[in-house]
Design an enzyme around this catalytic site. Sequence first.
Site, PDB file in Angstrom:
ATOM      1  N   LYS A 111       0.815  -1.220   0.000  1.00  0.00           N
ATOM      2  CA  LYS A 111       0.000   0.000   0.000  1.00  0.00           C
ATOM      3  C   LYS A 111       0.845   1.264   0.000  1.00  0.00           C
ATOM      4  O   LYS A 111       0.439   2.281  -0.552  1.00  0.00           O
ATOM      5  CB  LYS A 111      -0.925   0.016   1.229  1.00  0.00           C
ATOM      6  CG  LYS A 111      -2.153  -0.840   1.058  1.00  0.00           C
ATOM      7  CD  LYS A 111      -3.277  -0.271   1.908  1.00  0.00           C
ATOM      8  CE  LYS A 111      -4.579  -0.985   1.664  1.00  0.00           C
ATOM      9  NZ  LYS A 111      -5.661  -0.425   2.493  1.00  0.00           N
ATOM     10  N   LYS A 194      -4.967  -9.265  -6.078  1.00  0.00           N
ATOM     11  CA  LYS A 194      -6.294  -9.504  -5.496  1.00  0.00           C
ATOM     12  C   LYS A 194      -7.294  -8.441  -5.966  1.00  0.00           C
ATOM     13  O   LYS A 194      -6.903  -7.311  -6.253  1.00  0.00           O
ATOM     14  CB  LYS A 194      -6.212  -9.580  -3.968  1.00  0.00           C
ATOM     15  CG  LYS A 194      -6.085  -8.268  -3.295  1.00  0.00           C
ATOM     16  CD  LYS A 194      -6.361  -8.343  -1.795  1.00  0.00           C
ATOM     17  CE  LYS A 194      -6.252  -6.923  -1.252  1.00  0.00           C
ATOM     18  NZ  LYS A 194      -6.504  -6.712   0.109  1.00  0.00           N
ATOM     19  N   LYS A 197     -11.233  -2.905  -3.647  1.00  0.00           N
ATOM     20  CA  LYS A 197     -12.091  -1.733  -3.845  1.00  0.00           C
ATOM     21  C   LYS A 197     -11.269  -0.490  -4.159  1.00  0.00           C
ATOM     22  O   LYS A 197     -11.785   0.481  -4.687  1.00  0.00           O
ATOM     23  CB  LYS A 197     -13.047  -1.456  -2.673  1.00  0.00           C
ATOM     24  CG  LYS A 197     -12.618  -1.819  -1.268  1.00  0.00           C
ATOM     25  CD  LYS A 197     -13.676  -1.440  -0.247  1.00  0.00           C
ATOM     26  CE  LYS A 197     -13.687  -2.335   0.981  1.00  0.00           C
ATOM     27  NZ  LYS A 197     -12.441  -2.454   1.749  1.00  0.00           N
TER      28      LYS A 197
END
Length: 333
Positions: A111, A194, A197
């Site tokens: 991230k 993966k 959202k």
Amino acid sequence: MPRVFSGIQPSGVPTLGNYLGAIRNWVPMQNGDESLFCVVDLHAITVWQDPRELARQTREMAAALIACGIDPKRCILFCQSHVRAHAELAWIFNCVARIGWLNRMTQFKDKAGKDREAASAGLYVYPNLMAADIHAYHATQVPVGDDQKQHLELANDIGEKFNHDYGVEFFPHIDPLIQGVAARVMSLRDGTKKMSKSDPSDQSRINLTDDADAIALKIRRAKTDAEPLPEMVTALEARPEARNLVGILAAVTGAAPDAVLRDHAGKGFGAFKEVLSEALVAHLSPIAAEMRRLLADPGAVDAALAEGAHKAAAIAEPIVTRAKEIVGFLPAR
Ligand code: TYM
């Protein structure tokens, strides 16, 4: 039944990955005050969230959970920032967890991206807050998708170190519950990533709010390969996109992946994708309709969250007050 806790970030509309990997598995685990499901807005702001959007998305996530079958009368459904105990215990855990442990977290590396120095400090200590979410309730069962496994191992390390350092048996061991063929649903554009959202490409995911046309289009455009479908799922090892679509159809229909393949073996993806779109539309359109119905009365969703927060705080506060005493804080009068 042992106490259950799980959470989801209101950082966008829930995806098919959230639904198959987590939310759907929460539904049969509802057991009154022994099951807590939390919209984790404190976690969401570890990356930038537009303030006007965050509140809307938090309410939308709560509505999505209710539409998926999470019933605020049969469990505790609440919003993380409404219960102070999470942030308080997270601070204590910031002082228990070691920097070396956090440095091993793969999700932080993913991230934070290349410019790690520019990531928020919150993103770095994110797993400590997650540990606090669970330990604040002495919860022991945590149903999640596969990507949360490392965070739950850390939550156990933190609980054990706290118990060891202070010479107590206070925080129990947590069991991750990672279930089913869809514990890891992958992106429709790249079978090695993966479904998320927060992926910039909306084509990479199915959102629970997508209509029939959007679902059909995304599935038609989903990346596949030129080989026909094999008879056994073991033959899909090196074909991540194909394996993902087979896994999704299996999860949605409740069939074993090999049974899904038996119906399509030897054929290309054209007919398979049609069957998959139809199954997804049949499964997801009642959820989207229920979400729209719920969001037409936002006050009712907010009231459900308020009641949930009240019940959650009643469980967490005595536990966190005791943790503060164990640490040696002077009790507040
Ligand atoms: P979040 O919001 O990323 O995802 C919510 C849940 O959905 C699962 N999930 C998936 N499962 C299968 N395939 C996918 N592609 C996929 N994407 C997401 C996640 O594993 C998760 O179970 N850190 C957590 C939220 C959290 C939490 C907690 C969870 C905060 N505190 C305490 C459990 C206990 C997160 O970011 O989830």
